[in-house]
Enzyme design. Structure first.
Site, PDB file in Angstrom:
ATOM      1  N   ILE A   1       0.858  -1.179   0.000  1.00 32.76           N
ATOM      2  CA  ILE A   1       0.000   0.000   0.000  1.00 32.76           C
ATOM      3  C   ILE A   1       0.896   1.231   0.000  1.00 32.76           C
ATOM      4  CG2 ILE A   1      -1.745   1.323   1.263  1.00 32.76           C
ATOM      5  CD1 ILE A   1      -2.889  -1.306   0.369  1.00 32.76           C
ATOM      6  N   GLY A   2       0.620   2.164  -0.880  1.00 32.52           N
ATOM      7  CA  GLY A   2       1.351   3.427  -0.896  1.00 32.52           C
ATOM      8  C   GLY A   2       0.426   4.512  -1.424  1.00 32.52           C
TER       9      GLY A   2
ATOM     10  N   PHE B   1      -2.545   0.522  -4.400  1.00 26.78           N
ATOM     11  CA  PHE B   1      -2.067  -0.778  -3.935  1.00 26.78           C
ATOM     12  C   PHE B   1      -1.445  -1.568  -5.076  1.00 26.78           C
ATOM     13  CE2 PHE B   1      -6.550  -1.430  -5.147  1.00 26.78           C
ATOM     14  CZ  PHE B   1      -6.441  -2.488  -6.044  1.00 26.78           C
ATOM     15  N   SER B   2      -0.636  -2.545  -4.715  1.00 27.19           N
ATOM     16  CA  SER B   2      -0.142  -3.539  -5.672  1.00 27.19           C
ATOM     17  C   SER B   2      -0.285  -4.905  -5.014  1.00 27.19           C
ATOM     18  CB  SER B   2       1.307  -3.272  -6.061  1.00 27.19           C
ATOM     19  OG  SER B   2       2.163  -3.335  -4.932  1.00 27.19           O
TER      20      SER B   2
ATOM     21  N   CYS C   1      10.081  -2.307   0.726  1.00 30.87           N
ATOM     22  CA  CYS C   1       9.429  -1.520   1.775  1.00 30.87           C
ATOM     23  C   CYS C   1      10.301  -1.367   3.012  1.00 30.87           C
ATOM     24  CB  CYS C   1       8.078  -2.139   2.149  1.00 30.87           C
ATOM     25  SG  CYS C   1       6.949  -2.264   0.754  1.00 30.87           S
TER      26      CYS C   1
END
Length: 228
Positions: free
Chosen positions: A145-146, A158-159, A175
């Site tokens: 999440i970023g 998100f990815s 991360c």
């Protein structure tokens, strides 16, 4: 144009280069702020790339085998590439809830709910943003999440690792957490096509949006625990 719950729902048919995606997001966010365009959820895939969040430590870029771009989002280094589903979410929190913490919580829950559609149990981890699961008995990250919020309009998102080459994460400390591996749905024995995952996201979209309704933040801050 496909819309879901009043939000434009866009699915890219080909891989979108990261700079192009970033420019598109920035333009759309500005248009939303000006009231010229509506909200957008954009699902896509990137060619292999490393992106640097605002807290990225250069020491965590171990082997820049792919292009590296500053992202402007929160967080550190992450990898994007084939086999990974990216969701860029551009919502106007001014007309939903002006609560960034609640928004991040809701975004996490949305991905958790979508993965549950395929029998993949995931959870939040205290002090670690993202989506976590167990792979061989160890905690491993399956989704990142970023986000960035500009004048209450969100960008990035998100990815989720469906079937990427996990070796491609080896060029960075993902991360900033060297003690935890990354995993994927494929590594867990689940074959999930992007279109199937998109459908799961669409099915769980109403629950995500409900968490962003005015009056919802109090419940949103009650960070329900998922078994680790």
């Amino acid at each position: 144009m496909d819309t879901k719950h009043g939000i434009e729902w866009r699915v890219a048919e080909s891989r979108i280069p990261y700079p192009e995606a970033l420019a598109t997001m920035q333009a759309r966010v500005a248009a939303i702020q000006e009231g010229a365009r509506g909200e957008l959820i954009w699902l896509l895939e990137h060619p292999p790339v490393y992106t640097a969040g605002t807290s990225a430590d250069p020491a965590e870029l171990i082997d820049p085998r792919f292009p590296v771009y500053p992202a402007g989002r929160g967080g550190r280094y992450t990898y994007h590439g084939p086999g990974q589903r990216i969701g860029y979410v551009m919502l106007d929190l001014a007309r939903r809830t002006k609560d960034v913490r609640c928004y991040v919580h809701a975004l996490e829950a949305w991905v958790i709910d979508a993965l549950a559609q395929f029998g993949i149990q995931t959870f939040r981890a205290e002090g670690r943003i993202g989506i976590w699961t167990r792979d061989g008995g160890s905690e491993a990250k399956i989704g990142a999440i970023g986000v960035r919020v500009k004048r209450w309009v969100t960008m990035h998102g998100f990815s989720v690792n469906l079937s990427p080459d996990l070796a491609d994460f080896g060029g960075i400390v993902p991360c900033g957490l060297p003690e935890f591996p990354v995993t994927s749905a494929a590594a867990l024995g689940k074959d999930i096509a992007p279109a199937a995952f998109d459908a799961a996201l669409a099915a769980t979209l109403p629950a995500f949006l409900a968490k962003l309704e005015p009056g919802a933040p109090a419940a949103c801050h009650n960070r329900d625990k998922f078994p680790g």
